[in-house]
Design a protein around this motif. Structure first.
Motif, PDB file in Angstrom:
ATOM      1  N   TRP A 130      29.574 -69.287 -19.532  1.00 37.33           N
ATOM      2  CA  TRP A 130      28.425 -68.473 -18.311  1.00 37.33           C
ATOM      3  C   TRP A 130      26.860 -68.185 -18.658  1.00 37.33           C
ATOM      4  N   LEU A 131      26.841 -67.715 -19.962  1.00 34.66           N
ATOM      5  CA  LEU A 131      24.777 -67.433 -20.343  1.00 34.66           C
ATOM      6  C   LEU A 131      24.731 -68.776 -20.493  1.00 34.66           C
ATOM      7  N   ALA A 132      25.382 -69.917 -21.027  1.00 36.61           N
ATOM      8  CA  ALA A 132      24.867 -71.162 -20.942  1.00 36.61           C
ATOM      9  C   ALA A 132      24.758 -71.901 -19.436  1.00 36.61           C
ATOM     10  N   GLY A 133      24.992 -71.318 -18.500  1.00 35.47           N
ATOM     11  CA  GLY A 133      25.194 -71.693 -17.485  1.00 35.47           C
ATOM     12  C   GLY A 133      24.400 -71.386 -16.306  1.00 35.47           C
ATOM     13  N   SER A 159      31.858 -67.496 -12.166  1.00 37.44           N
ATOM     14  CA  SER A 159      32.020 -68.337 -12.269  1.00 37.44           C
ATOM     15  C   SER A 159      32.728 -69.934 -11.929  1.00 37.44           C
ATOM     16  N   VAL A 160      31.808 -71.537 -11.994  1.00 35.63           N
ATOM     17  CA  VAL A 160      32.753 -72.045 -11.444  1.00 35.63           C
ATOM     18  C   VAL A 160      33.277 -73.618 -12.959  1.00 35.63           C
ATOM     19  N   PRO A 168      29.408 -78.209 -18.605  1.00 34.83           N
ATOM     20  CA  PRO A 168      28.673 -76.649 -18.234  1.00 34.83           C
ATOM     21  C   PRO A 168      28.921 -76.088 -16.819  1.00 34.83           C
ATOM     22  N   LEU A 169      29.513 -75.173 -16.876  1.00 36.78           N
ATOM     23  CA  LEU A 169      29.661 -75.002 -15.749  1.00 36.78           C
ATOM     24  C   LEU A 169      28.430 -75.773 -14.593  1.00 36.78           C
ATOM     25  N   ALA A 170      30.132 -75.348 -13.404  1.00 35.48           N
ATOM     26  CA  ALA A 170      29.129 -76.161 -12.283  1.00 35.48           C
ATOM     27  C   ALA A 170      27.592 -75.211 -11.738  1.00 35.48           C
ATOM     28  N   ALA A 171      28.205 -73.356 -11.745  1.00 34.41           N
ATOM     29  CA  ALA A 171      27.762 -72.700 -11.232  1.00 34.41           C
ATOM     30  C   ALA A 171      28.447 -71.522 -11.600  1.00 34.41           C
ATOM     31  N   VAL A 189      22.979 -73.324  -9.309  1.00 40.10           N
ATOM     32  CA  VAL A 189      23.855 -74.066  -9.479  1.00 40.10           C
ATOM     33  C   VAL A 189      23.425 -74.817 -10.597  1.00 40.10           C
ATOM     34  N   VAL A 190      24.529 -75.877 -11.101  1.00 41.41           N
ATOM     35  CA  VAL A 190      23.360 -76.668 -11.427  1.00 41.41           C
ATOM     36  C   VAL A 190      23.314 -78.200 -10.344  1.00 41.41           C
TER      37      VAL A 190
END
Length: 251
Positions: A130-133, A159-160, A168-171, A189-190
């Motif tokens: 999450w922190l990376a996202g 998170s998504v 990585p997480l998408a959102a 959102v990435v």
């Protein structure tokens, strides 16, 4: 969401929002609130200028500058709404630089029914993914970010994940309930998954979480230059409650 006007004035909503996004250190200056959180975000590292500082404004400006410099931080003040105009002029006269407007948007809280199309996970604490996202203003988070993000009474991290790790997480998004208000922040959102409904999905999941905890209203902040996010929030029924801006001491 309807267009009803939020039942708090500018000062009260800002004080409430300050309880949902706090620094690791706080101190009063009269009615003003000094906040420090290792430099992560303006909200956690600025003087919230609402009410009377209890001293002449030029002295208050100097006291704010000293407090932040003592902590190795660039002095910063958050100046919300028309009520801060006189103080804003005092900071300007001292050479403090003005940043862009930030819009505070509000709406009655509606809890959209889950549609099952996007799997959104909720957690009480942010994990490393999450922190990376969450890229605050496009930058990776500093080590102090976790402390600021979790420093609230009732907080959730959405998170998504659409691809297996190590992708990585998408959102991601963050929600916090303070009284009967839900604050939504950190909606990210990435780039590869933008304009696919993920921001709407994480916001809806956070809103359902907030409604389950008794929240009746929702607020969020968005910079005036972020037109894609502003358009998203307009479609979701948010209206402008007020604006604020930051001033930073020169140098």
């Amino acid at each position: 969401m309807g267009q009803s006007r939020a039942p708090l004035d500018v000062a009260d909503l800002e004080r409430l929002a300050a309880r949902g996004w706090r620094g690791s250190e706080e101190a009063p200056l009269g009615d003003w609130l000094l906040r420090a959180g290792g430099g992560f975000t303006g909200r956690a590292n600025s003087a919230l200028v609402v009410g009377d500082p209890g001293v002449p404004l030029d002295e208050a400006v100097g006291a704010v500058a000293d407090w932040y410099r003592d902590r190795g931080l660039r002095p910063c003040a958050q100046l919300p709404g028309r009520q801060a105009r006189t103080a804003d002029a005092a900071f300007a006269a001292a050479g403090w630089e003005r940043d862009e407007d930030v819009l505070v948007l509000t709406a009655p809280l509606a809890a959209p029914a889950p549609d099952g199309a996007v799997p959104v996970e909720l957690a009480a604490e942010p994990d490393d993914a999450w922190l990376a996202g969450y890229h605050h203003r496009g930058r990776p988070l500093p080590p102090t970010a976790r402390d600021v993000l979790t420093n609230a009474e009732d907080v959730v991290f959405a998170s998504v994940r659409l691809e297996p790790e190590p992708a990585p997480l998408a959102a991601v998004a963050r929600g916090v309930v303070t009284g009967d208000w839900l604050g939504v922040a950190a909606v990210t959102v990435v780039e590869a998954h933008r304009r696919t409904g993920l921001a709407t999905a994480v916001m809806a999941a956070v809103q359902r979480w907030g409604a389950d905890r008794g929240a009746r209203w929702v607020y969020l902040q968005v910079t005036s230059s972020n037109e894609p996010a502003r358009a998203l929030y307009r479609r979701a029924g948010f209206i402008e409650h007020h604006r604020y801006h930051y001033r930073y001491a020169a140098g």
